[in-house]
Write an enzyme that holds these catalytic residues in place. Structure first.
Site, PDB file in Angstrom:
ATOM      1  N   TYR A  52       0.864  -1.190   0.000  1.00 22.13           N
ATOM      2  CA  TYR A  52       0.000   0.000   0.000  1.00 22.13           C
ATOM      3  C   TYR A  52       0.895   1.233   0.000  1.00 22.13           C
ATOM      4  O   TYR A  52       1.994   1.209   0.560  1.00 22.13           O
ATOM      5  CB  TYR A  52      -0.915   0.002   1.234  1.00 22.13           C
ATOM      6  CG  TYR A  52      -2.027  -1.027   1.166  1.00 22.13           C
ATOM      7  CD1 TYR A  52      -1.765  -2.367   1.412  1.00 22.13           C
ATOM      8  CD2 TYR A  52      -3.336  -0.663   0.875  1.00 22.13           C
ATOM      9  CE1 TYR A  52      -2.775  -3.320   1.354  1.00 22.13           C
ATOM     10  CE2 TYR A  52      -4.366  -1.605   0.822  1.00 22.13           C
ATOM     11  CZ  TYR A  52      -4.073  -2.932   1.063  1.00 22.13           C
ATOM     12  OH  TYR A  52      -5.080  -3.876   1.011  1.00 22.13           O
ATOM     13  N   GLU A  53       0.426   2.311  -0.573  1.00 18.58           N
ATOM     14  CA  GLU A  53       1.302   3.464  -0.780  1.00 18.58           C
ATOM     15  C   GLU A  53       1.714   4.158   0.518  1.00 18.58           C
ATOM     16  O   GLU A  53       2.597   5.000   0.519  1.00 18.58           O
ATOM     17  CB  GLU A  53       0.675   4.461  -1.761  1.00 18.58           C
ATOM     18  CG  GLU A  53      -0.602   5.094  -1.262  1.00 18.58           C
ATOM     19  CD  GLU A  53      -1.364   5.825  -2.365  1.00 18.58           C
ATOM     20  OE1 GLU A  53      -1.047   5.630  -3.549  1.00 18.58           O
ATOM     21  OE2 GLU A  53      -2.282   6.576  -2.034  1.00 18.58           O
ATOM     22  N   SER A  54       1.113   3.786   1.629  1.00 15.51           N
ATOM     23  CA  SER A  54       1.548   4.323   2.916  1.00 15.51           C
ATOM     24  C   SER A  54       2.905   3.760   3.328  1.00 15.51           C
ATOM     25  O   SER A  54       3.466   4.192   4.331  1.00 15.51           O
ATOM     26  CB  SER A  54       0.518   4.008   3.993  1.00 15.51           C
ATOM     27  OG  SER A  54       0.290   2.601   4.057  1.00 15.51           O
ATOM     28  N   GLY A  55       3.437   2.811   2.584  1.00 16.60           N
ATOM     29  CA  GLY A  55       4.773   2.286   2.882  1.00 16.60           C
ATOM     30  C   GLY A  55       4.770   0.909   3.503  1.00 16.60           C
ATOM     31  O   GLY A  55       5.812   0.424   3.937  1.00 16.60           O
TER      32      GLY A  55
ATOM     33  N   HIS B 102       1.471  11.769  -5.794  1.00 11.49           N
ATOM     34  CA  HIS B 102       2.176  11.435  -4.545  1.00 11.49           C
ATOM     35  C   HIS B 102       3.685  11.366  -4.758  1.00 11.49           C
ATOM     36  O   HIS B 102       4.466  11.862  -3.952  1.00 11.49           O
ATOM     37  CB  HIS B 102       1.697  10.079  -4.024  1.00 11.49           C
ATOM     38  CG  HIS B 102       0.411  10.126  -3.264  1.00 11.49           C
ATOM     39  ND1 HIS B 102      -0.196  11.290  -2.867  1.00 11.49           N
ATOM     40  CD2 HIS B 102      -0.372   9.109  -2.785  1.00 11.49           C
ATOM     41  CE1 HIS B 102      -1.312  11.007  -2.200  1.00 11.49           C
ATOM     42  NE2 HIS B 102      -1.438   9.692  -2.138  1.00 11.49           N
TER      43      HIS B 102
END
Lengths: 251, 276, 276, 251
Positions: A52-55, B102
């Site tokens: 997920y792009e939150s890392g 982003h």
């Protein structure tokens, strides 16, 4: 004999899940894509490696996250990295097999709009914007788009190109320096669209059980071509439906 | 160094500032955002990768003249209606926007933290973002001739983040999803950190990010200050509050009532569970 | 995935490869370097920010045709005499060099790990490194007009690092000073990791770096494999061994005797204390 | 009455230590600079914030490290960051007050050579090379060089400019885009050299007790100017010497 019934969202989710293979790495967008990826991991692809792009790398959440950065994603990840790292070291470097994306609008060349409906300077509807999508669409080896079918969503030409699909046709991705193959399938509540290998235009290649091709064409804002060997999605199994429902709270 | 939140905001934030309240779903500095609303700051350039409901509130309260961002929504719920209203109807004031991806925003902060004027990335190519944002340009690789996207460094006047803990000297510790917070703090001219608690010693935690006190200007204790987002190890995300915001944000009257209530309330932390 | 070290080197390293054995004082993959010497690999382009005695040994053994580096010395002791001898007298074979600063090398690895063709930095300006290295160029910021240094991405054919632990799937965990190892592994086409031990579960450790198994090609168990450097939590740096190398490396005969002994010895880990 | 005696290395170290102020941030090179910084921290500058290029920020080692990355540096640091981070986020960003460097050769404009003696293509002596020095010399607010005095080391023009001091005189650092002030003092076993504010050439501004200016000129490879108000280094105190000796094992 059991009669299995399901909703159109459920068969969309199951179809998207089936498109993932075990041990693939998948960059997961929130919402429908996240549900589908988590269904895959709980059915035929237990080794699916979700980012997920939150890392959160290699996360195996015990329930569906509402946001892209819920605590459950961090708690269950192989490792959590910073946001610059997930985009630079993992996505941009070309390590991800498939990007799983949603969209507000998509066009005949699978270009994606999540920015505005109408004119950019004076929009009719302001949408959330790009997020990670432009680079997910550019850098993953391939992209799967999951979204509900409607004439408003499936348009001849998107109002705004947030993320490039196949541009205006053959050669465009190469010319733009995009290294992944781009959207290789669009999975909807009615069926499956895939780009024609030559023209790159989206073609209806599969329908869900009980869906007529004309109904899909009716829900599409351009003159949708239908493949000669149109597939019909195999019905969801009890096991698949049970996983979908355990995740979404449906029944 | 460690001062009450209203004092910290008064000292560090001024009308017209470029200010980043960062947090990637986790550790969103909501209490600090509410204090900015209470103090009636105006004409701010708000920066954030993922403006969510606290930015919706700041925009609806008329604090912002510009928003620099890459994804503005109510995560998992839908759109930000105050943001929409400002963009489409200039209510309560016009809102200029500068819009990135982003990857672009993250690299802008990295450049800002690194003392570089710009960053390069593979991005934006072929999108309509390029023609609508003069801050997306290109550079040519001097070794391969490849063309890459270039974005300018982001160096906010003030960055605000929320963290789990600080020690009495003002060293800050955060963990869990740490997003872009380190870069946002290092890129800023001034930094304010709200924390769940102040402790004697920052016992090391796996996955931690440490912000040494010399890059932090003020620490304010705000237990629950990230709610309705969450603080890993302290309390969970209040998904219901995110869902409930949709109805409030959707309606100017409901929002105005919410705003009056907020402004009338004393500067205190949001209620939230502890030690989850 | 988990194979003996001699097998791993045989599978991953070939004559003529560009190979980085990274480690910034800590966790230097010495056992792997010795195995490369034993297997008689030739014409390697050796890459490392801080080539120390194991690179002196590889160079003295004639494995290298080129060295790409930023600081070549025996840390805290002095010079590398085999390196000097190769550069000044082509013994035992000529050694081409490409020389950077630490900041330049670090950013080359970052670019390599990021899939970018080059990196920008504020560096090199005014130094004689520029005119002696065609891989140091400039780019102009498209926003400010400032000129910055540019260096090409580093993408080794093989990167070798040493770590404290791996699990049985090949996920790797290292901590303490982690230097440039993550970037060096991510930048490489193939990666070999030697570890102190294989464990069932990688319990999280503060300051850890995790290398997921999908970016690691082979793991080999080599307890003590970083000695005479150290493995944080396992054994300490053997400073005496670094000092003692000076006399061996200084003299071609003493070095040749050392080399013959190394080649005659079986592929086993270096002796070292455990659990310090 | 106590008679204090000391070695020339000891007074060099003490003088360098005294140049640091409490709470400064200091990017520390290994060897003489590291000894001096650690003496400062144990005497008048307990809040000295030491960074080593291995990524250890705010380290307070209990004994002198032999290398730039000994375990004691990590064990006692506020935090340990990656090597790219220490160079990009900390050094390049201009956060460091003073760089503490050694050198093999230095010239009248305080340019530093740690690369080769002789010709680069066919060197007489091959030295270790640049390491972190070029960017430390460029980006720290100021630089202190600590090295032993000799005609071989103090030359009219360095054989190789590894790290820029004051280039060839006034305006050069600005022209090269170097943001720090550069070497503001060179501390040796004989005395202290500082750049002339106008010409940027190193001038002898201080000598250690018992050292004649002519002896320093004799040990310098250019016609070294001597300041009119030449200072004499205050003698090391018992406390200073005791700390130096406890760290270096001297007596």
């Amino acid at each position: 004999m059991t009669t299995v019934t399901w909703t159109s969202d459920e068969i969309m989710t199951v179809t998207a899940a089936r498109s993932l293979r075990d041990r693939m790495s998948c960059f997961v967008g929130i919402g429908l894509p996240s549900t589908a990826a988590n269904v895959a991991r709980r059915t035929h692809a237990p080794g699916l490696w979700m980012i997920y792009e939150s890392g959160t790398l290699g996360t195996v959440p015990g329930h569906l996250p509402l946001s892209i950065g819920d605590g459950i994603l961090a708690d269950t990840a192989d490792t959590v990295v910073s946001v610059p790292e997930v985009f630079n070291y993992w996505l941009q470097a070309g390590r991800i097999d498939v990007g799983f994306l949603g969209a507000a609008q998509i066009d005949r060349y699978a270009n994606i709009n999540t920015t505005v409906i109408g004119d950019y300077a004076d929009p009719e509807v302001r949408l959330p914007g790009a997020g990670g999508a432009p680079e997910i669409a550019a850098s993953c080896r391939e992209v799967t788009v999951i979204m509900r079918h409607s004439r408003r969503a499936f348009v001849d030409r998107v109002d705004f190109v947030t993320s490039v699909g196949h541009g205006s046709g053959p050669g465009d991705r190469e010319r733009l320096g995009l290294r992944g193959a781009g959207p290789m399938r669009v999975i909807t509540d009615l069926g499956v669209l895939e780009p024609d290998p030559l023209t790159r235009e989206l073609v209806l290649t599969g329908v869900h059980p009980g869906v007529e091709p004309d109904a899909v064409r009716e829900a599409t804002g351009w003159d949708l071509a239908v493949a000669g060997d149109l597939a019909v999605t195999p019905e969801p199994t009890d096991a698949e439906l049970s996983v979908v429902r355990s995740l979404t709270g449906g029944s | 160094m460690i001062v009450p939140l209203d004092e910290a905001v008064r000292e560090l934030v001024h009308d017209g500032d470029t200010i980043a309240l960062e947090g990637f779903t986790h550790l969103i500095p909501v209490a600090a955002g509410h204090e900015i609303i209470r103090q009636g700051l105006r004409d701010l350039t708000l920066v954030r990768m993922t403006p969510d409901i606290v930015y919706d509130q700041l925009i609806g309260a008329g604090c912002a003249g510009k928003l620099v961002f890459s994804w503005g929504g109510n995560p998992g719920v839908g759109s930000l209606h105050r943001f929409r209203d400002a963009v489409t109807s200039s209510w309560p004031v016009p809102l200029e926007i500068e819009e990135h991806s982003h990857a672009g925003m993250a690299n802008r902060y990295v450049a800002g933290a690194s003392g570089l004027p710009f960053a390069i990335l593979r991005g934006y190519s072929g999108t309509d973002l390029v023609e609508n944002n003069p801050n997306i340009r290109t550079v040519t690789c001097p070794f391969t001739g490849q063309e890459l996207a270039a974005v300018p460094a982001l160096n906010p006047d003030v960055t605000v983040v929320h963290a789990q803990r600080a020690d009495r000297d003002g060293n800050v510790q955060l963990w869990g999803i740490t997003g872009i917070q380190k870069e946002a703090v290092l890129a800023a001219d001034r930094a304010l950190v709200t924390v769940e608690e102040v402790v004697d010693t920052l016992d090391p935690v796996p996955g931690q990010v440490i912000l040494p006190e010399r890059v932090v200007d003020r620490v304010s204790v705000a237990p629950g200050g990230a709610a309705p987002s969450y603080a890993h190890g302290y309390y969970e995300r209040d998904n219901e509050a995110y869902r409930a915001w949709d109805a409030v944000g959707r309606d100017r009257e409901a929002f105005t009532a919410w705003l009056e209530e907020l402004i009338a309330a004393p500067t205190t932390p949001e209620p939230a569970g502890r030690g989850l």
